[in-house]
Motif scaffolding. Sequence first.
Motif, mmCIF file in Angstrom:
data_model
loop_
_atom_site.group_PDB
_atom_site.id
_atom_site.type_symbol
_atom_site.label_atom_id
_atom_site.label_comp_id
_atom_site.label_asym_id
_atom_site.label_seq_id
_atom_site.Cartn_x
_atom_site.Cartn_y
_atom_site.Cartn_z
ATOM 1 N N CYS A 79 0.838 -1.211 0.000
ATOM 2 C CA CYS A 79 0.000 0.000 0.000
ATOM 3 C C CYS A 79 0.866 1.252 0.000
ATOM 4 O O CYS A 79 0.584 2.215 0.698
ATOM 5 N N SER A 84 1.430 11.411 -2.899
ATOM 6 C CA SER A 84 0.179 12.167 -2.939
ATOM 7 C C SER A 84 -0.449 12.111 -1.560
ATOM 8 O O SER A 84 -0.028 11.333 -0.694
ATOM 9 N N ASN A 85 -1.491 12.928 -1.327
ATOM 10 C CA ASN A 85 -2.160 12.900 -0.031
ATOM 11 C C ASN A 85 -2.707 11.520 0.290
ATOM 12 O O ASN A 85 -2.595 11.033 1.422
ATOM 13 N N ALA A 86 -3.294 10.880 -0.719
ATOM 14 C CA ALA A 86 -3.868 9.554 -0.492
ATOM 15 C C ALA A 86 -2.781 8.553 -0.100
ATOM 16 O O ALA A 86 -2.973 7.728 0.805
ATOM 17 N N GLU A 87 -1.624 8.636 -0.769
ATOM 18 C CA GLU A 87 -0.525 7.732 -0.448
ATOM 19 C C GLU A 87 0.007 8.003 0.955
ATOM 20 O O GLU A 87 0.337 7.069 1.699
ATOM 21 N N ARG A 88 0.092 9.265 1.324
ATOM 22 C CA ARG A 88 0.589 9.601 2.665
ATOM 23 C C ARG A 88 -0.329 9.039 3.742
ATOM 24 O O ARG A 88 0.140 8.456 4.733
ATOM 25 N N ILE A 89 -1.631 9.222 3.556
ATOM 26 C CA ILE A 89 -2.597 8.738 4.553
ATOM 27 C C ILE A 89 -2.566 7.217 4.627
ATOM 28 O O ILE A 89 -2.581 6.624 5.718
ATOM 29 N N GLU A 90 -2.486 6.570 3.455
ATOM 30 C CA GLU A 90 -2.466 5.117 3.421
ATOM 31 C C GLU A 90 -1.195 4.572 4.062
ATOM 32 O O GLU A 90 -1.221 3.614 4.836
ATOM 33 N N VAL A 135 0.661 15.838 4.713
ATOM 34 C CA VAL A 135 -0.664 15.816 4.096
ATOM 35 C C VAL A 135 -1.164 17.248 3.949
ATOM 36 O O VAL A 135 -1.166 18.031 4.895
ATOM 37 N N THR A 167 -9.151 17.709 1.711
ATOM 38 C CA THR A 167 -10.589 17.651 1.921
ATOM 39 C C THR A 167 -10.889 17.616 3.413
ATOM 40 O O THR A 167 -10.005 17.342 4.242
ATOM 41 N N ASP A 195 -12.681 15.408 4.945
ATOM 42 C CA ASP A 195 -12.514 14.034 5.435
ATOM 43 C C ASP A 195 -11.043 13.714 5.688
ATOM 44 O O ASP A 195 -10.703 13.069 6.678
ATOM 45 N N ASP A 196 -10.178 14.163 4.762
ATOM 46 C CA ASP A 196 -8.745 13.939 4.946
ATOM 47 C C ASP A 196 -8.247 14.601 6.227
ATOM 48 O O ASP A 196 -7.438 14.040 6.964
#
Length: 615
Positions: free
Chosen positions: A307, A412-418, A453, A460, A462-463
């Motif tokens: 991930c 990306s933000n999604a990758e950082r959160i994941e 992030v 967003t 949610d983020d």
Amino acid sequence: MVEFSKVNLKDIEEDDEGEEEGEEVESAPPLKVGEEREIGSNGLKKKLMKRGLNWETPQFGDEVTVHYVGSLSDGSIFISTRASNEPFTLKLGRVIGLDHGIVTMRRGEVALFTLPPELAYGASGRAGIPPNAVVQLEVELLSWITVVDVCKDGGIIKKILENGEQIGPPGDLDEVRVNYKAMLVDGTIVADTRDEGVEFYIKDGHFCPALVKAIKTMKKGERVNLVVQPQYGFGEVGKKSNELPSIPPKSTLSISAELLSFKRVIDITGDLKVKKKVLREGEGTVTANEGAAVTDRNYLWITKCRCNSGSVSLLVRYKAMLEDGTVFERKGIDGEQPLEFITDEEQTIVGLDRAVSTMKKNEYALVTISPEYGFGSTEVKQDLAVVPPSSTILYEVEMLDFVREKAPWEMSNAERIEAAAWKKEEGNQLFKNGKYQRAAKKYDKVLQAADYVGEDGYLTGDDEKVVKSLRVSCWLNGAACSLKLNNFGEAINLCSKILDVESCNVKALYRRAQAYMGISELHSAEMDIKRASEADPHNREIKLIQKSLKQLQAESNRRDAKLYKAMFPSTSKDASTAAKRLKTGEDDTRDEYVSAMEAGNASVDQAASDTTAKT
């Protein structure tokens, strides 16, 4: 090297005294052929006749070799080295005036210097030179030898005969190969390593103190001549030898030396218990880092990519040995299966783990590991041999390749959160397994990823909620790790971060109270417990810690009372007298301490009694 600049040519100290406050030293552009310029403020002029090579110039203290022709203003020559074709060698700094011009010259340069009388032969003149004569000297700089006073006391004078490569100088732990020959002032040879040289570690010393001190200033390939005074040689006692002539007491030595090569030795752990000797330098400056999956190029390229959590694949092979040369393990050599592991995950011994993390691509090194970072005091059976208890072990390791993990700013933000979520789960599992230090590192990585992030300007709602939740959760979990490791200061710091954003977070108040109790800040602990109890009156853990706090307070007060009674025995025998003195207003500091402690004990004992009664 010295640059062409305006300085006082006659005497540096006079220049310092005469310089006005705030005066700036100018740097002039290079002269053109045929151009003349005054150097400094004493009247010395330089006219460039022929350009030199490169940009290096000699320095004061260096020995320069020159041709020169001296003439008067009418053109008559009064001295010339060209007539005899015998160049002249002088040490810069001893010829006032001319040497300040020579330090502006490059190798092969020819310049015409004009010296006013005060820089030449003055009002008295000399044979063939009238008084107050202006003198011209045409100088060609043939070469020079850099001279270094190694210890700044004249004890070791180093003349550089040949410059080395841009590698070095070696450090105290490094292993060097040196070729040297030492002679007495009469030319008697007292030591000679011949062409092959000799290897030794700097820290172990060799021959005499001067040799090691000089080598620590040299670069690979550098050739020097050393003039060594007795205090850096063999002093008052000299040295006896069976093979070569002995060295008499108080002998001055001349040592010619060349640094043939050296191998860097790095103290990996800072306590000399894991050392890496670089046998072959790697490529570039980038080294492997934490979170690396290790395997061998000849087998399987494994990329740990869970991930996008950012693990790094490394490729290594090694041979592991005891100090006597017994091989007990091989990986990736002669058909042996490679080792695959994640660095900093305790999948191999700590010493090897930490050493591999410092290696560059294609680096080849010998790693020496003390028992504390190896297999400890236990006997361990390995693939090819048994490792005895308390063994120092060696690894010949080659770093074949590695791919660094993706840094948070590259995601990306999604990758950082994941990535943060995965590392948090890894940390939680480590905590459950009692690996508190490693768990704390995982939580730190989560916080690093969370900090990035929204760096790209898009976040967003949610983020934002997810990131806040991750931060609070990892601060809490990190504080729990710190408590387990008795790092109470860090636990207080992490809990305080949570309370800055969630002032009534019960877990943060509870854990900070635990930390305060750990450092005996009982009043602060009491305040946090009170706030936690108000926020969650029925919390069983809060009630238990509150009871523990009261016990600690009672014990603390009893200890203090005992201490003060020991300090002031006369008042402790008659506490009632002390109380009466307080009532009558007597200012007796000693009795105030005793009375205060008695009152404190009474209140704590009563509180404890009340608690017992309620229970």
